[in-house]
Design an enzyme around this catalytic site. Structure first.
Site, short mmCIF file in Angstrom:
data_model
loop_
_atom_site.label_atom_id
_atom_site.label_comp_id
_atom_site.label_asym_id
_atom_site.label_seq_id
_atom_site.Cartn_x
_atom_site.Cartn_y
_atom_site.Cartn_z
N GLU A 187 0.85 -1.20 0.00
CA GLU A 187 0.00 0.00 0.00
C GLU A 187 0.88 1.24 0.00
O GLU A 187 1.98 1.23 0.54
CB GLU A 187 -0.82 0.03 1.30
CG GLU A 187 -2.15 -0.68 1.21
CD GLU A 187 -3.30 0.30 1.00
OE1 GLU A 187 -3.15 1.26 0.21
OE2 GLU A 187 -4.33 0.11 1.65
N ASP A 188 0.36 2.31 -0.55
CA ASP A 188 1.08 3.58 -0.50
C ASP A 188 1.08 4.16 0.91
O ASP A 188 2.10 4.58 1.43
CB ASP A 188 0.51 4.59 -1.51
CG ASP A 188 -1.01 4.75 -1.41
OD1 ASP A 188 -1.66 4.05 -0.59
OD2 ASP A 188 -1.56 5.58 -2.16
N ARG A 230 1.64 12.24 -9.11
CA ARG A 230 2.23 10.91 -8.90
C ARG A 230 3.69 10.87 -9.35
O ARG A 230 4.48 10.07 -8.87
CB ARG A 230 1.46 9.85 -9.70
CG ARG A 230 0.03 9.63 -9.24
CD ARG A 230 -0.53 8.39 -9.92
NE ARG A 230 -1.98 8.35 -9.90
CZ ARG A 230 -2.72 7.92 -8.87
NH1 ARG A 230 -2.13 7.50 -7.77
NH2 ARG A 230 -4.03 7.91 -8.94
N PHE A 261 -1.99 15.90 4.22
CA PHE A 261 -2.28 15.22 2.97
C PHE A 261 -1.05 15.32 2.08
O PHE A 261 -0.56 16.41 1.80
CB PHE A 261 -3.51 15.82 2.27
CG PHE A 261 -3.97 14.96 1.13
CD1 PHE A 261 -4.80 13.86 1.37
CD2 PHE A 261 -3.56 15.22 -0.17
CE1 PHE A 261 -5.20 13.03 0.32
CE2 PHE A 261 -3.96 14.40 -1.22
CZ PHE A 261 -4.78 13.31 -0.98
N ASP A 271 -3.73 5.12 6.64
CA ASP A 271 -4.25 6.36 7.24
C ASP A 271 -5.22 5.95 8.35
O ASP A 271 -4.80 5.58 9.45
CB ASP A 271 -4.89 7.17 6.12
CG ASP A 271 -5.36 8.54 6.55
OD1 ASP A 271 -4.88 9.06 7.57
OD2 ASP A 271 -6.22 9.12 5.87
P1 5GP Z 1 -7.29 4.62 4.95
O1 5GP Z 1 -8.40 3.73 4.46
O2 5GP Z 1 -6.21 3.92 5.71
O3 5GP Z 1 -7.82 5.82 5.68
O4 5GP Z 1 -6.66 5.30 3.69
C1 5GP Z 1 -5.84 4.65 2.82
C2 5GP Z 1 -5.95 5.26 1.46
O5 5GP Z 1 -6.36 6.65 1.51
C3 5GP Z 1 -4.61 5.26 0.79
O6 5GP Z 1 -4.36 4.06 0.10
C4 5GP Z 1 -4.70 6.47 -0.11
O7 5GP Z 1 -5.33 6.10 -1.32
C5 5GP Z 1 -5.60 7.42 0.62
N1 5GP Z 1 -4.84 8.42 1.40
C6 5GP Z 1 -4.80 8.55 2.75
N2 5GP Z 1 -4.00 9.56 3.11
C7 5GP Z 1 -3.52 10.08 1.96
C8 5GP Z 1 -2.61 11.17 1.67
O8 5GP Z 1 -2.08 11.88 2.53
N3 5GP Z 1 -2.36 11.39 0.35
C9 5GP Z 1 -2.90 10.66 -0.66
N4 5GP Z 1 -2.57 10.98 -1.91
N5 5GP Z 1 -3.74 9.64 -0.42
C10 5GP Z 1 -4.05 9.35 0.87
#
Ligand code: 5GP
Length: 178
Positions: A101-102, A167, A154, A105
């Site tokens: 995963e990138d 990206r 973010f 969060d």
């Molecule tokens: P979660 O479900 O853990 O809240 O969020 C995971 C997904 O939210 C990540 O795979 C990504 O797509 C998006 N995301 C969460 N924080 C960020 C951020 O700071 N920047 C970007 N570009 N995407 C984020």
């Protein structure tokens, strides 16, 4: 580049720091899976650049697949309501699966994905996340491998987007204003 400068804030993780840490993670993951062949599942699109760099530091065999997901939430906050828009190409039953995963969060996306993948009965399931915003966690999940813990901002770059932009940046930067 001119139109990027107003939107982009500070560099949170430099290209050099990313390269060093990704190489370390590649070696660490190889050591942990020594004797096996992990199956990496990259979550598109954010994890594609991280995964491409990561596997080039592997010292063991590896197979790869990709899942593409779309979130139902708005563009800067995940609701965890995720829809799979590209499914796996090959089965994972009995495999040692590592989700790539990138960013982790709130943890909702990972919780959703792990439930979906566990239903296919992999032998093991772990998570590697380039970035971890631990302070934002709502679901108490942890990545097995983390590149960098970052503060609540973010971020874009190195595969991560805002509205499909940024990206291509070699580093991770704060998005100041969309
Ligand atoms: P979660 O479900 O853990 O809240 O969020 C995971 C997904 O939210 C990540 O795979 C990504 O797509 C998006 N995301 C969460 N924080 C960020 C951020 O700071 N920047 C970007 N570009 N995407 C984020």
């Amino acid at each position: 580049m001119a139109d990027q400068s107003a939107a982009l804030g500070e560099v949170l993780v430099s290209a050099e720091a990313i390269a060093r840490r990704v190489a370390e993670l590649g070696r660490e993951i190889s050591a942990d899976y020594r004797g096996g062949t992990p199956h990496l599942i990259g979550v598109l699109k954010g994890a594609w650049i991280f995964m491409a760099d990561l596997i080039r530091h592997f010292e063991i065999d590896v197979t790869v697949d990709f899942l593409s997901i779309a979130s139902y939430g708005d563009e800067t906050e995940s609701t965890g309501e995720v829809k799979i828009t590209k499914d796996l190409d090959v089965g994972i039953e009995g495999r040692d699966v590592l989700i790539v995963e990138d960013i982790l969060d709130t943890g909702r996306t990972f919780q959703y994905l792990s439930n979906v993948l566990l239903a296919h009965q992999p032998r093991s399931l772990k998570l590697a996340a380039l970035l971890d915003k631990r302070s934002r966690r709502i679901i108490p999940v942890q990545a097995d491998y983390v590149g960098f813990e970052i503060p609540d901002a973010f971020v874009v770059g190195y595969g991560l987007d805002y509205a499909q932009k940024y990206r291509e940046l070699p580093e991770v930067r704060v998005l100041r204003s969309p």
